[in-house]
Design a protein around this motif. Structure first.
Motif, short mmCIF file in Angstrom:
data_model
loop_
_atom_site.label_atom_id
_atom_site.label_comp_id
_atom_site.label_asym_id
_atom_site.label_seq_id
_atom_site.Cartn_x
_atom_site.Cartn_y
_atom_site.Cartn_z
N PRO A 57 0.75 -1.12 0.08
CA PRO A 57 -0.06 -0.08 -0.03
C PRO A 57 0.81 1.37 -0.09
O PRO A 57 2.03 1.27 0.45
CB PRO A 57 -0.92 -0.17 1.48
CG PRO A 57 0.02 -1.05 2.21
CD PRO A 57 0.60 -2.00 1.33
N ASP A 58 0.18 2.33 -0.34
CA ASP A 58 1.09 3.80 -0.46
C ASP A 58 0.47 4.28 0.95
O ASP A 58 -0.30 4.87 1.03
CB ASP A 58 0.59 4.41 -1.66
CG ASP A 58 1.09 3.97 -3.08
OD1 ASP A 58 2.29 3.21 -3.04
OD2 ASP A 58 0.50 4.16 -4.04
N ILE A 59 1.69 4.24 1.64
CA ILE A 59 1.36 4.65 2.93
C ILE A 59 2.11 6.07 3.37
O ILE A 59 1.84 6.71 4.17
CB ILE A 59 1.65 3.70 4.11
CG1 ILE A 59 3.15 3.32 4.15
CG2 ILE A 59 0.83 2.62 4.00
CD1 ILE A 59 3.75 2.39 5.08
N TYR A 60 3.05 6.49 2.24
CA TYR A 60 3.74 7.69 2.49
C TYR A 60 3.17 8.78 1.41
O TYR A 60 2.89 8.09 0.15
CB TYR A 60 5.23 7.49 2.17
CG TYR A 60 5.68 6.66 3.57
CD1 TYR A 60 5.75 7.12 4.62
CD2 TYR A 60 5.99 5.14 3.13
CE1 TYR A 60 6.24 6.14 5.77
CE2 TYR A 60 6.48 4.40 4.23
CZ TYR A 60 6.67 5.00 5.40
OH TYR A 60 7.11 4.23 6.57
N THR A 61 3.27 10.11 1.63
CA THR A 61 2.91 11.12 0.54
C THR A 61 4.06 11.91 0.57
O THR A 61 5.13 12.13 1.49
CB THR A 61 1.68 11.57 0.93
OG1 THR A 61 1.76 12.51 2.22
CG2 THR A 61 0.52 10.81 1.18
N LEU A 62 4.10 12.98 -0.23
CA LEU A 62 5.20 13.80 -0.33
C LEU A 62 5.12 14.86 0.83
O LEU A 62 6.05 15.58 1.06
CB LEU A 62 4.87 14.58 -1.84
CG LEU A 62 5.11 14.09 -2.76
CD1 LEU A 62 4.97 14.92 -4.08
CD2 LEU A 62 6.76 13.49 -2.91
#
Length: 68
Positions: A57-62
């Motif tokens: 899953p994409d758990i980090y953002t910019l």
């Protein structure tokens, strides 16, 4: 395949002194170029070893963390 030749070469190499083996390695591997950064990146991308990350899953953002 010439197994007898390979065995003979192996026996000769094993009979060399450490200094002679080092010299042989230098002669054998002297003209092998190191891969460039772009070649290594291409190998990593196409090799499949990171495919498992596609299922993560994409758990980090910019916006996460501190800017460097």
């Amino acid at each position: 395949m010439n197994a007898q030749l390979v065995e003979s070469l192996f026996q000769v190499i094993m009979s060399l002194s450490p200094d002679e083996r080092t010299l042989l390695e230098q002669k054998l591997f002297a003209n092998i170029p190191y891969p460039s950064n772009s070649e290594l990146i291409q190998l990593a991308q196409s090799g499949g070893c990171f495919y498992f990350l596609n299922d993560e899953p994409d758990i980090y953002t910019l916006e996460d963390g501190e800017l460097i």
